[in-house]
Design a protein around this motif. Sequence first.
Motif, PDB file in Angstrom:
ATOM      1  N   ALA A 217       0.833  -1.204   0.000  1.00  0.00           N
ATOM      2  CA  ALA A 217       0.000   0.000   0.000  1.00  0.00           C
ATOM      3  C   ALA A 217       0.866   1.250   0.000  1.00  0.00           C
ATOM      4  N   ARG A 218       1.917   1.243   0.791  1.00  0.00           N
ATOM      5  CA  ARG A 218       2.803   2.414   0.833  1.00  0.00           C
ATOM      6  C   ARG A 218       3.534   2.586  -0.488  1.00  0.00           C
TER       7      ARG A 218
ATOM      8  N   ALA B 117       2.481   1.642  -3.431  1.00  0.00           N
ATOM      9  CA  ALA B 117       1.508   2.109  -4.419  1.00  0.00           C
ATOM     10  C   ALA B 117       1.232   3.602  -4.253  1.00  0.00           C
ATOM     11  N   THR B 118       1.206   4.060  -3.023  1.00  0.00           N
ATOM     12  CA  THR B 118       0.980   5.482  -2.758  1.00  0.00           C
ATOM     13  C   THR B 118       2.162   6.315  -3.249  1.00  0.00           C
ATOM     14  N   GLU B 119       3.364   5.824  -3.015  1.00  0.00           N
ATOM     15  CA  GLU B 119       4.572   6.561  -3.392  1.00  0.00           C
ATOM     16  C   GLU B 119       4.893   6.456  -4.879  1.00  0.00           C
ATOM     17  N   ALA B 120       4.322   5.489  -5.571  1.00  0.00           N
ATOM     18  CA  ALA B 120       4.683   5.239  -6.963  1.00  0.00           C
ATOM     19  C   ALA B 120       4.253   6.364  -7.897  1.00  0.00           C
ATOM     20  N   GLY B 121       3.279   7.145  -7.500  1.00  0.00           N
ATOM     21  CA  GLY B 121       2.791   8.201  -8.374  1.00  0.00           C
ATOM     22  C   GLY B 121       3.800   9.305  -8.642  1.00  0.00           C
ATOM     23  N   GLY B 122       4.608   9.644  -7.679  1.00  0.00           N
ATOM     24  CA  GLY B 122       5.499  10.782  -7.846  1.00  0.00           C
ATOM     25  C   GLY B 122       6.972  10.469  -7.815  1.00  0.00           C
TER      26      GLY B 122
ATOM     27  N   PRO C 145      10.144   3.680  -9.208  1.00  0.00           N
ATOM     28  CA  PRO C 145       9.699   2.434  -8.549  1.00  0.00           C
ATOM     29  C   PRO C 145      10.620   1.983  -7.413  1.00  0.00           C
ATOM     30  N   ALA C 146      11.917   2.195  -7.566  1.00  0.00           N
ATOM     31  CA  ALA C 146      12.852   1.799  -6.503  1.00  0.00           C
ATOM     32  C   ALA C 146      12.627   2.627  -5.243  1.00  0.00           C
ATOM     33  N   ALA C 147      12.382   3.922  -5.423  1.00  0.00           N
ATOM     34  CA  ALA C 147      12.135   4.783  -4.259  1.00  0.00           C
ATOM     35  C   ALA C 147      10.807   4.425  -3.600  1.00  0.00           C
ATOM     36  N   ALA C 148       9.814   4.055  -4.405  1.00  0.00           N
ATOM     37  CA  ALA C 148       8.517   3.663  -3.855  1.00  0.00           C
ATOM     38  C   ALA C 148       8.646   2.386  -3.043  1.00  0.00           C
TER      39      ALA C 148
ATOM     40  N   GLY D 181       8.091   1.772   1.034  1.00  0.00           N
ATOM     41  CA  GLY D 181       7.229   0.720   1.565  1.00  0.00           C
ATOM     42  C   GLY D 181       7.946  -0.145   2.582  1.00  0.00           C
ATOM     43  N   TYR D 182       9.172  -0.534   2.280  1.00  0.00           N
ATOM     44  CA  TYR D 182       9.911  -1.371   3.211  1.00  0.00           C
ATOM     45  C   TYR D 182      10.362  -0.587   4.437  1.00  0.00           C
ATOM     46  N   ASP D 183      10.563   0.710   4.294  1.00  0.00           N
ATOM     47  CA  ASP D 183      10.897   1.546   5.441  1.00  0.00           C
ATOM     48  C   ASP D 183       9.746   1.557   6.439  1.00  0.00           C
ATOM     49  N   LEU D 184       8.534   1.695   5.931  1.00  0.00           N
ATOM     50  CA  LEU D 184       7.352   1.666   6.798  1.00  0.00           C
ATOM     51  C   LEU D 184       7.231   0.318   7.499  1.00  0.00           C
ATOM     52  N   VAL D 185       7.432  -0.758   6.761  1.00  0.00           N
ATOM     53  CA  VAL D 185       7.311  -2.102   7.331  1.00  0.00           C
ATOM     54  C   VAL D 185       8.373  -2.330   8.407  1.00  0.00           C
TER      55      VAL D 185
END
Length: 54
Positions: free
Chosen positions: A8-9, A11-16, A19-22, A26-30
Amino acid sequence: MLGTAAGARAATEAGGSSPAAALAAGYDLVFLVAAGLGLAIAMVSLLLPRHRRG
């Protein structure tokens, strides 16, 4: 649960961003969620009464 949060994180970050940063976001949140859960479990285990046999 952690995989869903990472997806989910990401997918949220992928817009701006890339893909590697998104995925990294996501893994940072996890990692933070897992660390918090581990800390909470450790605190509960220290606060539970101990049963001694003997």
